[in-house]
Design an enzyme around this catalytic site. Structure first.
Site, PDB file in Angstrom:
ATOM      1  N   CYS A   1       0.866  -1.182   0.000  1.00  0.00           N
ATOM      2  CA  CYS A   1       0.000   0.000   0.000  1.00  0.00           C
ATOM      3  C   CYS A   1       0.903   1.232   0.000  1.00  0.00           C
ATOM      4  CB  CYS A   1      -0.971  -0.032   1.168  1.00  0.00           C
ATOM      5  SG  CYS A   1      -0.192   0.144   2.789  1.00  0.00           S
TER       6      CYS A   1
HETATM    7  O1  LIG Z   1      -1.292   3.074   2.835  1.00  0.00           O
HETATM    8  S1  LIG Z   1      -1.338   3.337   4.256  1.00  0.00           S
HETATM    9  O2  LIG Z   1      -2.557   2.766   4.853  1.00  0.00           O
HETATM   10  O3  LIG Z   1      -0.157   2.797   4.920  1.00  0.00           O
HETATM   11  S2  LIG Z   1      -1.374   5.232   4.556  1.00  0.00           S
END
Ligand SMILES: O=S(=O)([O-])[S-]
Length: 101
Positions: A59
């Site tokens: 992510c």
């Molecule tokens: O992508 S995140 O949830 O680490 S901000």
């Protein structure tokens, strides 16, 4: 899993990397070979996935990937990791290992 483990596995395609960031971020840059996993493609992904392949979720910063990894485990994936530090750490660490869509 840390970024070094993932970069070391690139030559042998050791890990399936799934990137859960937004489409623009993925298009701009992602880990080489990463699959863009969104709700839209989730059912196709689940149908075709190798549930025993080492699978790493990427992510932005390594937070939301932890939940996504738990979700994949709940779907019977057996070898799932969250990428510590997310794509931001990856891009800072390995700017030479970035693929564009
Ligand atoms: O992508 S995140 O949830 O680490 S901000």
């Amino acid at each position: 899993m840390n970024v070094a483990d993932v970069v070391n596995g690139l030559p042998t395609k050791e890990h399936v990397v799934v990137d859960i960031r937004d489409a623009n971020s993925y298009a701009a840059s992602h880990i080489p070979g990463a699959i863009h996993l969104t709700n839209d493609v989730l059912s196709d992904f689940l149908r075709e996935a190798d549930f025993d392949a080492p699978t790493v979720v990427c992510c932005y910063h390594g937070i939301s990937s932890q939940q996504a990894a738990q979700f994949l485990i709940s779907q019977d994936f057996t070898d799932v990791y969250s990428l510590d530090g997310g794509f931001e750490l990856w891009a800072n660490s390995y700017p030479q290992h970035i693929e564009k869509a």
